[in-house]
Design a protein around this motif. Structure first.
Motif, mmCIF file in Angstrom:
data_model
loop_
_atom_site.group_PDB
_atom_site.id
_atom_site.type_symbol
_atom_site.label_atom_id
_atom_site.label_comp_id
_atom_site.label_asym_id
_atom_site.label_seq_id
_atom_site.Cartn_x
_atom_site.Cartn_y
_atom_site.Cartn_z
ATOM 1 N N LEU A 65 0.647 -1.427 0.001
ATOM 2 C CA LEU A 65 0.005 0.074 0.003
ATOM 3 C C LEU A 65 0.884 1.262 0.022
ATOM 4 O O LEU A 65 0.514 2.275 -0.786
ATOM 5 C CB LEU A 65 -0.929 0.020 1.089
ATOM 6 N N CYS A 68 2.773 1.439 -3.330
ATOM 7 C CA CYS A 68 1.727 1.831 -4.386
ATOM 8 C C CYS A 68 1.411 3.377 -4.397
ATOM 9 O O CYS A 68 1.255 4.134 -5.401
ATOM 10 C CB CYS A 68 0.587 0.983 -4.319
ATOM 11 N N HIS A 69 1.149 3.952 -3.122
ATOM 12 C CA HIS A 69 0.910 5.221 -2.886
ATOM 13 C C HIS A 69 2.089 6.255 -3.498
ATOM 14 O O HIS A 69 1.661 7.139 -4.196
ATOM 15 C CB HIS A 69 0.376 5.545 -1.593
ATOM 16 N N SER A 106 -7.473 -1.112 9.269
ATOM 17 C CA SER A 106 -7.067 0.266 8.770
ATOM 18 C C SER A 106 -5.530 0.388 8.287
ATOM 19 O O SER A 106 -4.813 -0.749 8.943
ATOM 20 C CB SER A 106 -7.378 1.460 9.617
ATOM 21 N N SER A 132 -4.154 8.398 -3.963
ATOM 22 C CA SER A 132 -5.033 7.181 -3.331
ATOM 23 C C SER A 132 -5.912 6.677 -4.325
ATOM 24 O O SER A 132 -6.055 5.360 -4.279
ATOM 25 C CB SER A 132 -5.549 7.682 -2.129
ATOM 26 N N CYS A 135 -4.374 4.413 -6.948
ATOM 27 C CA CYS A 135 -3.159 3.271 -6.276
ATOM 28 C C CYS A 135 -4.231 1.800 -6.522
ATOM 29 O O CYS A 135 -5.120 1.744 -5.810
ATOM 30 C CB CYS A 135 -3.236 3.646 -5.034
ATOM 31 N N ALA A 138 -4.907 -0.046 -2.960
ATOM 32 C CA ALA A 138 -5.809 0.472 -2.316
ATOM 33 C C ALA A 138 -7.072 0.354 -2.807
ATOM 34 O O ALA A 138 -7.909 0.261 -1.799
ATOM 35 C CB ALA A 138 -5.387 1.938 -2.053
ATOM 36 N N VAL A 145 -7.944 3.067 3.860
ATOM 37 C CA VAL A 145 -6.394 3.484 3.844
ATOM 38 C C VAL A 145 -6.387 4.963 3.862
ATOM 39 O O VAL A 145 -6.943 5.696 2.953
ATOM 40 C CB VAL A 145 -5.738 2.967 2.658
ATOM 41 N N HIS A 147 -4.547 8.925 4.994
ATOM 42 C CA HIS A 147 -3.058 9.475 4.812
ATOM 43 C C HIS A 147 -3.066 10.687 6.100
ATOM 44 O O HIS A 147 -4.002 11.430 5.956
ATOM 45 C CB HIS A 147 -3.057 10.099 3.456
#
Length: 154
Positions: A65, A68-69, A106, A132, A135, A138, A145, A147
């Motif tokens: 995750l 990927c972000h 989460s 996001s 992604c 996600a 997910v 931030h």
């Protein structure tokens, strides 16, 4: 629509001689392989009788995750004309165990992004939502997910 396929090898290394003859009779160690890449040593998390010096599936999910972000964010930044000079993250995932099962509840990403232009701080913060949304990982999970980004100028 384009399909992408991701192939790898996984080999269990935990047979101590009697296989899975008992819950405490085998190790949870494995090795993940893919052509042209270094091997990734895996195990279960320590509470599940794993080896804490190896990557566990829960850590790998959080890492996927976060990575990927990062990649989605860098793409958004370049398409918006934002010059990113540094990026670091300290993500934390939370998993709730219920009996023998459980699930992630989460993941919080905490990207710390350094950009070149002080006039773009607000935009640099805002594109985390876009990143996001873009992604793939996600978009594939069934838990939030979130931030907590920080943008620095340097």
């Amino acid at each position: 629509m384009t399909d992408h396929h991701y192939a790898l090898g996984l080999t269990w290394l935990g047979n101590r001689g009697s296989g899975t003859s008992g819950y405490r009779d085998y190790d949870r160690d494995c090795v993940l392989t893919a052509d042209g890449k270094p091997d990734l040593l895996g195990s279960a998390d320590v509470p599940f009788r794993g080896d804490g010096s190896r990557w566990n599936p829960e850590e790998l999910l959080v890492a996927a995750l976060a990575q990927c972000h990062l990649l989605s964010y860098l793409h958004s930044a370049v398409t918006r004309g934002i010059v990113v000079t540094a990026y670091a993250d300290a993500p934390v995932g939370t998993m709730s165990q219920i009996g023998h099962g459980g699930h992630f509840t989460s993941v919080v990403l905490r990207p710390r992004v350094t950009i070149a232009d002080p006039a773009q701080v607000e935009l640099a913060q805002a594109i985390h939502r876009e990143a996001s949304d873009n992604c793939f990982i996600a978009a594939s999970v069934n838990f939030p997910v979130t931030h907590e980004p920080e943008t620095l100028v340097g």
